[in-house]
Design a protein around this motif. Structure first.
Motif, short mmCIF file in Angstrom:
data_model
loop_
_atom_site.label_atom_id
_atom_site.label_comp_id
_atom_site.label_asym_id
_atom_site.label_seq_id
_atom_site.Cartn_x
_atom_site.Cartn_y
_atom_site.Cartn_z
N LYS A 126 0.81 -1.22 0.00
CA LYS A 126 0.00 0.00 0.00
C LYS A 126 0.85 1.27 0.00
O LYS A 126 0.63 2.18 -0.82
N MET A 127 1.80 1.39 0.93
CA MET A 127 2.52 2.65 1.09
C MET A 127 3.44 2.97 -0.10
O MET A 127 3.54 4.13 -0.50
N PRO A 128 4.13 1.99 -0.70
CA PRO A 128 4.84 2.32 -1.94
C PRO A 128 3.92 2.86 -3.04
O PRO A 128 4.32 3.73 -3.81
N PHE A 129 2.67 2.34 -3.11
CA PHE A 129 1.72 2.88 -4.09
C PHE A 129 1.37 4.33 -3.76
O PHE A 129 1.27 5.17 -4.66
N VAL A 130 1.18 4.63 -2.47
CA VAL A 130 0.93 6.01 -2.08
C VAL A 130 2.13 6.90 -2.46
O VAL A 130 1.95 8.03 -2.92
N ALA A 131 3.33 6.37 -2.28
CA ALA A 131 4.53 7.13 -2.67
C ALA A 131 4.52 7.45 -4.17
O ALA A 131 4.99 8.51 -4.59
#
Length: 466
Positions: free
Chosen positions: A31-36
């Motif tokens: 999830k967080m790499p996608f947000v990045a």
């Protein structure tokens, strides 16, 4: 089906297949790499409008390339953002901070102002005089630099140690997607060979690229570390000032090798920045059409950069940070040989695509490695301020040290100019070698994080006593 869609599907299939089958690629699916990635889109597009697209626009309306070279200096706020980063790091925004948190409150506030300023920049008509254009360019640069302070801190704080390299790579995907939209997309919207909307509307419509970061921030939430570092309850003003302004710089500058690291960050990408600033004027001068320019970037450059960025995190895992910096730096340095060949050949679309593809592939790897290195140097207690300090030094190299690029190109010609950009990269590589041999570059990705919790607890106690 167009060739662009075929390339897109092939690239996504390759990267997706690697992500599901190879351990070094699996964090890309979190999830967080996608947000990045979403944060990177909104971070990447304003600087492109102020550099690559701006130089193309000014070349099209007849501004001399010496003036264009120094127009890059309008991005000076990127070099000074560490001065107001402490306020962004700790000062709450009325209502917004309470409603959305420190990072997201600042992000939404700055993005509204940035959207308005981009419309004004598009309407500034530089062909009728550069004063109004320069004014709005500086305003956009200031707001964009402030957005970067927020986004860089937020990105570092929402990514775990295991995700930081992959999240940085995904951020570079997004950053370059923003570059593509603001470069190729804005030119296509403005060009007679595209939508023919003109520069004013093209710049305004590109301003909607603030939306991905806003959506990503809403999806991610406040983050693990953000709120406990944003405000310290019960502090006096002097204690707050010490924690906000003094301690971030004291902590960083007190490290062994801090000044050598800052010097390295300053000069590492000067040659690359000179080349990027003068590439579009050379393309115009060599007689490439807008359609050829768009095709080279869309069909070759963008996907080469995506592939290079995807290789960045595994590159670090396989080689370690020191070797990854050395090898990626050498690749970026010698990729400019391709532009020397293009300058010698002249108008040749195959050579243009080959040169752009080579440069983007090596930059994709190099930028992911470099930004991951800078992210690892930033203490989680002072993320916004310390990363702003590091990226500001990098921006000095990109702006003022690279500003004479137009004069050098005029004096040496395009072949000599690109040769010069290779030589300019040598001092940075030599300093990198010194840092590595003296032990100031280690193979862990996030170097400062292990000390942050204790440091933060100490700061909290100091605030309560004050």
């Amino acid at each position: 089906m167009s060739i662009n869609w075929i390339i897109a599907i092939a690239a996504i299939t390759i990267v997706g297949g690697l992500a599901t089958q190879v351990a070094a690629f699996k964090p890309y699916l979190r999830k967080m790499p996608f947000v990045a990635f979403l944060l990177g889109i909104s971070s990447g597009f304003p600087l492109t409008l102020l550099l690559a697209t701006m130089t193309f626009w000014l070349s099209k309306v007849g501004i001399d390339k010496s003036a264009i070279g120094f127009a890059i200096g309008l991005t000076t706020p990127y070099t000074l953002k560490f001065l107001w980063a402490p306020l962004v790091d700790k000062l709450p925004i009325p209502f917004l901070t309470k409603a959305f948190g420190q990072r997201r409150g600042w992000l939404f506030f700055i993005q509204g102002l940035l959207f308005f300023a981009l419309w004004q920049l598009g309407n500034s008509q530089p062909e009728n005089g550069l004063a109004l254009f320069a004014f709005w360019a500086i305003i956009v640069a200031f707001l964009s630099a402030t957005q970067d302070i927020v986004i860089d801190a937020y990105r570092i704080e929402i990514l775990s140690d295991e995700e930081i390299a992959h999240g940085t790579a995904m951020n570079q995907f997004g950053y370059r997607t923003g570059n593509l939209i603001a470069g190729v997309g804005t030119v296509w919207l403005a060009s007679n060979e595209g939508m023919n909307y003109g520069w004013a509307l093209a710049y305004g419509l590109t301003g909607f690229c603030v939306i991905p970061a806003a959506l990503g921030a809403l999806y991610a939430g406040t983050g693990t570390f953000v709120e406990r570092h944003a405000r310290i309850a019960g502090q006096s003003f002097l204690a707050w000032l010490r924690e906000t302004v003094v301690n971030p710089f004291r902590e960083f500058l007190g490290r062994d090798g801090a000044f050598l690291i800052l010097l390295f960050v300053l000069i590492y990408k000067v040659g690359d920045a000179m080349g990027q600033g003068m590439l579009n004027p050379m393309i115009v001068e060599l007689g490439f059409t807008d359609t050829e320019f768009i095709a080279a970037n869309k069909l070759v450059g963008f996907w080469a950069l995506i592939l290079g960025s995807a290789m960045g995190a595994p590159f670090i895992a396989w080689l370690g940070m020191g070797r990854a910096l050395v090898f990626s730096g050498l690749m970026m340095m010698f990729s400019n040989v391709m532009f020397m060949i293009l300058a010698a050949i002249g108008h040749n679309t195959f050579m243009l695509g080959l040169a752009v593809g080579t440069e983007n592939f090596t930059s994709g790897i190099g930028l992911t490695v470099f930004v991951t290195y800078l992210s690892g140097l930033s203490s989680l207690a002072y993320t916004a301020t310390q990363f702003a300090l590091l990226s500001s030094f990098a921006a000095v190299g990109r702006t003022w040290l690279a500003a004479p690029a137009g004069i050098i190109a005029n004096g040496m010609g395009w072949i000599g100019f690109w040769g010069f950009t290779i030589l300019v990269a040598v001092p940075g590589m030599a300093l990198l070698w010194v840092l590595w041999n003296r032990g100031f570059i280690v193979d862990t990705v996030r170097q400062a994080s292990t000390e942050d919790d204790g440091h933060e607890n100490q700061n909290l106690e100091e605030g309560k006593k004050a």
